[in-house]
Design a protein around this motif. Structure first.
Motif, PDB file in Angstrom:
ATOM      1  N   GLU A 145      60.672  49.286  28.656  1.00  0.00           N
ATOM      2  CA  GLU A 145      61.322  48.005  28.392  1.00  0.00           C
ATOM      3  C   GLU A 145      60.478  46.930  29.050  1.00  0.00           C
ATOM      4  OE1 GLU A 145      65.749  46.748  28.931  1.00  0.00           O
ATOM      5  OE2 GLU A 145      65.644  48.931  28.673  1.00  0.00           O
ATOM      6  N   LYS A 146      60.049  45.969  28.269  1.00  0.00           N
ATOM      7  CA  LYS A 146      59.237  44.897  28.856  1.00  0.00           C
ATOM      8  C   LYS A 146      60.043  43.600  28.859  1.00  0.00           C
ATOM      9  CE  LYS A 146      54.752  42.700  28.831  1.00  0.00           C
ATOM     10  NZ  LYS A 146      53.756  42.024  28.003  1.00  0.00           N
ATOM     11  N   GLU A 147      60.122  43.011  30.042  1.00  0.00           N
ATOM     12  CA  GLU A 147      60.886  41.759  30.168  1.00  0.00           C
ATOM     13  C   GLU A 147      60.044  40.608  29.622  1.00  0.00           C
ATOM     14  OE1 GLU A 147      63.805  41.493  32.340  1.00  0.00           O
ATOM     15  OE2 GLU A 147      63.833  43.653  32.787  1.00  0.00           O
ATOM     16  N   THR A 148      60.638  39.813  28.784  1.00  0.00           N
ATOM     17  CA  THR A 148      59.983  38.571  28.402  1.00  0.00           C
ATOM     18  C   THR A 148      60.800  37.438  29.019  1.00  0.00           C
ATOM     19  OG1 THR A 148      61.263  38.432  26.385  1.00  0.00           O
ATOM     20  CG2 THR A 148      59.119  39.505  26.228  1.00  0.00           C
ATOM     21  N   LYS A 150      62.940  35.358  27.874  1.00  0.00           N
ATOM     22  CA  LYS A 150      64.362  35.253  27.526  1.00  0.00           C
ATOM     23  C   LYS A 150      65.074  36.603  27.515  1.00  0.00           C
ATOM     24  CE  LYS A 150      64.177  31.016  24.859  1.00  0.00           C
ATOM     25  NZ  LYS A 150      63.129  30.962  23.834  1.00  0.00           N
ATOM     26  N   SER A 151      64.421  37.588  26.893  1.00  0.00           N
ATOM     27  CA  SER A 151      65.111  38.863  26.768  1.00  0.00           C
ATOM     28  C   SER A 151      64.170  39.988  27.191  1.00  0.00           C
ATOM     29  CB  SER A 151      65.524  39.060  25.310  1.00  0.00           C
ATOM     30  OG  SER A 151      64.361  39.046  24.511  1.00  0.00           O
ATOM     31  N   SER A 152      64.519  41.204  26.886  1.00  0.00           N
ATOM     32  CA  SER A 152      63.576  42.286  27.104  1.00  0.00           C
ATOM     33  C   SER A 152      63.483  43.080  25.806  1.00  0.00           C
ATOM     34  CB  SER A 152      64.042  43.164  28.259  1.00  0.00           C
ATOM     35  OG  SER A 152      65.211  43.862  27.875  1.00  0.00           O
ATOM     36  N   LYS A 153      62.283  43.631  25.568  1.00  0.00           N
ATOM     37  CA  LYS A 153      62.151  44.402  24.342  1.00  0.00           C
ATOM     38  C   LYS A 153      61.545  45.766  24.652  1.00  0.00           C
ATOM     39  CE  LYS A 153      57.699  42.320  23.275  1.00  0.00           C
ATOM     40  NZ  LYS A 153      56.912  41.421  22.493  1.00  0.00           N
ATOM     41  N   VAL A 154      61.815  46.710  23.786  1.00  0.00           N
ATOM     42  CA  VAL A 154      61.287  48.060  23.974  1.00  0.00           C
ATOM     43  C   VAL A 154      59.949  48.150  23.248  1.00  0.00           C
ATOM     44  CG1 VAL A 154      61.675  50.504  23.506  1.00  0.00           C
ATOM     45  CG2 VAL A 154      63.587  49.032  24.175  1.00  0.00           C
ATOM     46  N   LEU A 155      58.949  48.673  23.933  1.00  0.00           N
ATOM     47  CA  LEU A 155      57.684  48.876  23.228  1.00  0.00           C
ATOM     48  C   LEU A 155      57.071  50.213  23.610  1.00  0.00           C
ATOM     49  CD1 LEU A 155      55.329  48.050  25.462  1.00  0.00           C
ATOM     50  CD2 LEU A 155      56.007  45.762  24.796  1.00  0.00           C
TER      51      LEU A 155
END
Ligand code: SF4
Lengths: 231, 622
Positions: A145-148, A150-155
């Motif tokens: 899970e990578k935090e950006t 605003k949100s976090s996304k799975v990569l």
């Protein structure tokens, strides 16, 4: 004329942050008396830009900055003059002239390589930190899970690790460093430790950036200074 | 490679590790030979403040020019590191060698403001050097203080082995030679200090004693030995063009307060404002030659790579060759893309012209320092600035395109009345009025922005106001409120902003400024209670200081609000800054009579500083 300088960062200079490194180079260029170009406007600034910023505490053998000179100067001469005004902890490794159409250092960064070692005093008796890395990398995918902002996304981290090598006491990583997929080596180590079901200790790793890369016309990774030439 | 005193983990945990790693451009490394005298210069505040101080740079350069000396630097560790060092028992270290301060021969502490006194104790404490001078042994460094606060060293006398009174360039060589000699035949600390106290300008507090009257004032202050001087005359550089000035000042990695080349164009001030201590301490005015300044400006810029140069002096407008030097600088700096910053210029046609060449008029603000709101009050303090001159300067500035103005004042000046306080607001209102009269509507770049800033007046030693009572904290605040209300009642209230400082710190500063030896215990107690970084409002703890005073049986008012008679023996009377006490008394009388005294250029007042046979007193007679 556009020039690209490559430098290292080591010793106590690893504690100097990115913005202060920029200030350091601005002053160094003045001390060296190089014919740096200035922007126009009421408060002109040097035309000088840096490739991928390096975090505080990291060593490097492959930092880059682009600058523009108002007159021609031999690359060897420029390297010598800059090296003369450096402090211990920064060395000028190369100076190249860039072709007119070269993209700027920051935008053309595609990848960066690192070596990761265990900091003195953090060695663990219960496991060798590099031993399981091949097994970690042989997974089909490495989801994180990578935090950006605003949100976090799975990569899938595996797609962003272009190459690696685990030795007895260090791990070499070649990872994506482009603006779209900037992967920090710390993130890889975290995922690796999770795989080992361990938690990294604070300050456990000593990380050195070895090189910064761009892509040539064929999409091959080449070091940023391979773009330029000697003069 | 240098090995750092702090490990990587600490450096990566604390704020701004660059404060502690040394290794900056132009910092001096030497081979550590046995016979080298190790000196460390300390500014007892955080790195960014300390690194901005010119005096240390001058002494650092001077001492390192001696082959047998290595001078390094140390500053107060910031609160985060302070806590770690105490917990992990890490001794304080010098930046260059990263060696413990306790291994040095000398630690020189510069005393620029009173509110750094507890930080001196912090530095000694973290260095494992006994805080009280009398507890130190042959193994410990000699602790020597200097700078403006050394002119009344008594409140911190207990912590220092020596004080250096006056300009540092003159006697350090003699002191170091004496030290070397004393080391040759079996070093004894007290023997060295005794001999040092005979060097001009050097004061060794342990060799003096003091007795008091029942009311707490001083009865006698006297040396304990016949061969120790009764009075200590300040040291002064007679030829400012012949003393070394740093051509290669240290360039910090992080942004510090003075992130620029600082060029001292002259020492001293002709003006004689009665509240100003610096104006008396550095008498007489000595100007540097144009050739000197030109040479140093260029070399310092080339050696540092700084993108800005600033001129330093108490009143730059009074420098005789300012116009020629400015032409030179503007010309050279254009080529080099260097900015010029100009502090302390009187606002007139000339300075506005210069400023319009070196700053962005739209962005910059102009500073006036009338210091008092009414002509009567300005006459009392001898600030020879009239309302007409101020308003005229403002008019010229507004015509030139400026619309931001800062006005500096003091509250609580001797003889001040409510009319004087209100006068501040009224003067600001007049300045705003000038703007709206001068600049037609279509040319206005928004409202004029006037900022009034007041500080509380603190009487200082070696000024005509050294006998004057200081105000109570509540009085100060009441005056600030009155001023605020007056601003809000006026027509141009929307163009005027008012800021003032906390009163408590000023009161404490007042107590230290005119304090005696008894204050040392208060400072020690307060430090033990946790007072440190008192100059930083976020760390200032008034309650702890109140407790410390009470436990020492001392009353702050005795030092601050009490009016002294001119016959009283003042704690600093054994020091002379060259200006005679008779002159201060005369000026104190003239102040009360609201009489202005002409400056040194207009007419010599025979203040006593002519004894140095240099500068303005001497130039004119030749
Ligand atoms: S002796 Fe005269 S000229 Fe010299 S500093 Fe004093 S007042 Fe000024």
């Amino acid at each position: 004329m556009k020039y690209r300088i490559k430098f290292s960062k080591y010793s106590s200079m690893v504690f100097i942050g990115h913005l202060d490194m920029m200030r350091y180079f601005q002053k160094a260029i003045r001390r060296a008396g190089l014919p740096i170009a200035y922007s126009t406007g009421f408060s002109p600034h040097q035309i000088l830009s840096f490739a991928a910023p390096l975090g505080v505490g990291l060593f490097s053998n492959g930092e880059y900055a682009d600058l523009e000179f108002t007159s021609e100067i031999k690359t060897a001469e420029c390297k010598k003059r800059l090296q003369e005004v450096m402090v211990e902890g920064v060395d000028i490794l190369s100076v190249k002239v860039l072709p007119k159409d070269a993209g700027n250092a920051m935008a053309s960064v595609a990848a960066a390589s690192y070596t990761v070692k265990i900091r003195k005093g953090h060695e663990r008796d219960d496991f060798s930190f590099t031993k399981e890395f091949d097994r970690f990398m042989s997974q089909n995918e490495i989801l994180i899970e990578k935090e950006t902002k605003k949100s976090s996304k799975v990569l899938n981290l595996k797609e962003f690790i272009f190459d690696y090598k685990a030795d007895a006491d260090s791990i070499y990583l070649l990872v994506d460093a482009s603006s779209s997929g900037n992967i920090k080596p710390g993130l890889v180590m975290e995922a690796y430790y999770q795989f080992l079901q361990k938690k990294p200790e604070a300050f456990e790793f000593v990380i050195t950036r070895e090189e910064t890369y761009t892509r040539d016309q064929n999409g091959q990774l080449i070091s940023l200074d391979a773009v330029g030439e000697d003069l | 490679m240098r090995k750092l005193a702090l490990n990587d983990e600490i450096l990566l945990t604390i704020e701004k590790p660059a404060r502690y790693i040394g290794g900056e451009v132009n910092s001096v490394m030497k081979e550590n030979k046995e016979e080298l005298i190790r000196f460390v210069m300390c500014f007892p505040d955080v790195y960014e403040i300390g690194m901005s101080h010119l005096g240390i740079q001058i002494l650092y350069d001077l001492l390192n020019s001696y082959e047998d000396v290595w001078c390094e630097r140390v500053y107060s560790p910031w609160m985060d590191l302070d806590a770690i060092m105490r917990k992990e028992q890490i001794p304080l270290f010098a930046l260059e060698s990263q060696d413990p301060v306790s291994d040095f021969d000398f630690i020189g502490i510069t005393l620029q403001y009173e509110m750094c006194y507890t930080n001196i104790l912090q530095v000694l404490d973290l260095s494992n050097i006994p805080i009280f001078a009398k507890e130190r042994t042959n193994e410990h460094p000699i602790v020597i203080g200097g700078g403006p606060c050394a002119y009344n060293p008594e409140p911190i006398a207990a912590f220092f082995d020596l004080f250096y009174i006056g300009e540092g360039e003159t006697q350090y060589r003699a002191l170091l030679d004496l030290y070397k000699n004393c080391q040759k035949d079996g070093y004894d600390r007290m023997d060295f200090l005794h001999k040092a106290a005979q060097i001009p300008g050097i004061y060794c507090p342990m060799l003096y004693d003091v007795t008091y009257h029942a009311d707490g004032t001083i009865k006698v202050f006297y040396p304990l030995y016949d061969d120790i001087p009764k009075t200590i005359m300040k040291e002064l550089v007679t030829d400012v063009n012949q003393v070394p000035y740093p051509k290669k000042p240290v360039v910090p990695f992080i942004k510090v307060t003075q992130d620029r080349v600082v060029l001292e164009i002259q020492r001293g001030c002709i003006r004689g404002c009665r509240f100003c201590q610096a104006g008396q301490l550095y008498r007489p005015v000595r100007e540097r030659s144009l050739d000197f300044l030109k040479e140093y400006a260029i070399e310092m810029l080339d050696n540092t790579g700084h993108e800005e140069i600033s001129l330093s002096s108490l009143s730059s407008s009074d420098y005789s060759n300012l116009s020629e030097f400015m032409d030179f600088l503007i010309e050279k700096c254009k080529d080099k893309h260097v900015n010029i910053s100009l502090p302390s210029l009187r606002i007139d046609a000339f300075s506005l012209d210069v400023m319009s060449k070196v700053q962005d008029v739209k962005k910059s603000s102009l500073t006036f320092a009338p210091e008092a709101g009414t002509q009567r009050m300005r006459n009392v303090i001898n600030k020879g600035l009239t309302e007409e001159v101020i308003l005229n300067g403002a008019r010229l500035a507004f015509e030139g395109g400026w619309n931001k103005v800062k006005l500096y004042f003091m509250l609580g000046l001797p003889t001040e009345t409510i009319a004087d306080v209100k006068g501040i607001a009224e003067l600001a209102n007049e300045v705003a009025k000038v703007y709206y009269e001068t600049v037609p509507k279509e040319k206005r770049n928004g409202k004029v922005q006037i900022t009034i800033s007041t500080s509380f007046f603190i009487p200082k030693p070696f000024t005509p106001f050294q006998w004057a009572p200081m105000g109570y904290a509540q009085e100060f605040l009441d005056k600030a409120h009155t001023l605020k209300d007056t601003v809000l009642e006026q027509l141009n209230k929307k163009s005027i902003r008012y800021i003032y400082h906390e009163a408590d710190v000023s009161v404490l500063e007042g107590a230290f400024a005119r304090g005696d030896r008894k204050i040392s215990d208060v400072i020690y107690k307060a430090y033990q209670k946790g007072c440190i970084y008192d100059a930083w409002s976020e760390f200032f703890k008034q309650e702890l200081w109140d407790e410390a005073f009470e436990e020492c049986g001392l009353n702050v008012d005795f030092y601050t609000t009490r009016e002294r008679s001119v016959d009283e023996v003042l704690p600093w009377d054994f020091i002379s800054c060259g200006v005679e006490k008779a002159f201060f008394i005369r000026e104190w009388e003239r102040a009360k009579a609201e009489t202005v005294t002409p400056n040194c250029k207009m007419q010599c007042q025979g203040c006593g500083a002519a004894r140095f046979k240099t500068g303005i007193c001497f130039d004119k007679k030749n």
